[in-house]
Design a protein around this motif. Structure first.
Motif, PDB file in Angstrom:
ATOM      1  N   VAL A  22       0.857  -1.183   0.000  1.00  0.00           N
ATOM      2  CA  VAL A  22       0.000   0.000   0.000  1.00  0.00           C
ATOM      3  C   VAL A  22       0.890   1.229   0.000  1.00  0.00           C
ATOM      4  O   VAL A  22       1.756   1.370   0.871  1.00  0.00           O
ATOM      5  CB  VAL A  22      -0.943   0.008   1.228  1.00  0.00           C
ATOM      6  N   GLU A  23       0.706   2.077  -0.998  1.00  0.00           N
ATOM      7  CA  GLU A  23       1.527   3.280  -1.113  1.00  0.00           C
ATOM      8  C   GLU A  23       1.491   4.073   0.188  1.00  0.00           C
ATOM      9  O   GLU A  23       0.428   4.309   0.757  1.00  0.00           O
ATOM     10  CB  GLU A  23       1.001   4.141  -2.272  1.00  0.00           C
ATOM     11  N   GLY A  24       2.671   4.411   0.674  1.00  0.00           N
ATOM     12  CA  GLY A  24       2.773   5.148   1.928  1.00  0.00           C
ATOM     13  C   GLY A  24       2.893   4.276   3.152  1.00  0.00           C
ATOM     14  O   GLY A  24       3.225   4.741   4.230  1.00  0.00           O
ATOM     15  N   GLU A  25       2.589   2.981   3.014  1.00  0.00           N
ATOM     16  CA  GLU A  25       2.672   2.052   4.145  1.00  0.00           C
ATOM     17  C   GLU A  25       3.686   0.948   3.923  1.00  0.00           C
ATOM     18  O   GLU A  25       4.148   0.339   4.875  1.00  0.00           O
ATOM     19  CB  GLU A  25       1.295   1.418   4.426  1.00  0.00           C
ATOM     20  N   GLY A  26       3.988   0.639   2.669  1.00  0.00           N
ATOM     21  CA  GLY A  26       4.903  -0.449   2.363  1.00  0.00           C
ATOM     22  C   GLY A  26       4.195  -1.777   2.262  1.00  0.00           C
ATOM     23  O   GLY A  26       2.975  -1.849   2.258  1.00  0.00           O
ATOM     24  N   GLY A  33      -8.399   6.315  -3.725  1.00  0.00           N
ATOM     25  CA  GLY A  33      -7.329   6.848  -4.546  1.00  0.00           C
ATOM     26  C   GLY A  33      -5.926   6.393  -4.195  1.00  0.00           C
ATOM     27  O   GLY A  33      -4.979   6.765  -4.879  1.00  0.00           O
ATOM     28  N   VAL A  34      -5.764   5.600  -3.141  1.00  0.00           N
ATOM     29  CA  VAL A  34      -4.430   5.131  -2.737  1.00  0.00           C
ATOM     30  C   VAL A  34      -4.058   3.909  -3.571  1.00  0.00           C
ATOM     31  O   VAL A  34      -4.815   2.938  -3.639  1.00  0.00           O
ATOM     32  CB  VAL A  34      -4.386   4.805  -1.231  1.00  0.00           C
ATOM     33  N   PHE A  35      -2.890   3.966  -4.190  1.00  0.00           N
ATOM     34  CA  PHE A  35      -2.440   2.843  -4.999  1.00  0.00           C
ATOM     35  C   PHE A  35      -1.970   1.702  -4.107  1.00  0.00           C
ATOM     36  O   PHE A  35      -1.332   1.928  -3.082  1.00  0.00           O
ATOM     37  CB  PHE A  35      -1.327   3.276  -5.960  1.00  0.00           C
TER      38      PHE A  35
END
Length: 128
Positions: free
Chosen positions: A77-81, A96-98
């Protein structure tokens, strides 16, 4: 006519094919309903991953609420790894989160995905 058939028909008329599902993944739509919020709907689907199958980085026009039914699935998850979840675990992906998903095991894996999405927008946008 089902929404998926309608989308495919419009894409064919416009000369565009809907994006193909990656090999080893299958989505079965279980229910779709309009919400009390104008312009929004919910879609609930079962997503199955064969051993080693993955779905590339993508986003949705709303939130995705995931419950892992069986197996283990690695999400990025983008921003979380990247992290791994197993049967019985849950995951929330903001609008909207890739994110991507991959069954890194040698056994099948499945999730119950509930989407709260804007009507009329494509469910999946692949990251380019």
């Amino acid at each position: 006519m089902s929404p998926l058939i309608a989308i495919a028909a419009v894409a064919a008329i416009q000369g565009q094919a809907p994006p193909a599902r990656p090999p080893g993944t299958e989505r079965t739509d279980l229910q779709r309903h309009d919400l009390s919020i104008p312009g929004w709907e919910s879609l609930q689907a079962r997503v199955d991953f064969a051993p080693g199958a993955s779905f590339p980085m993508h986003s949705h026009p709303g939130e995705e609420i995931i419950y892992v039914l069986n197996g283990t699935i690695e999400y990025d998850v983008e921003g979380e790894g990247a992290f791994t979840v197993k049967a019985g675990d849950v995951l929330f992906v903001p609008a909207g989160v890739f994110h991507s998903a991959r069954n890194s095991s040698e056994a099948p894996a499945s999730e119950l995905a509930t989407y709260v999405i804007e009507k009329g927008k494509p469910l999946v946008t692949l990251k380019r």
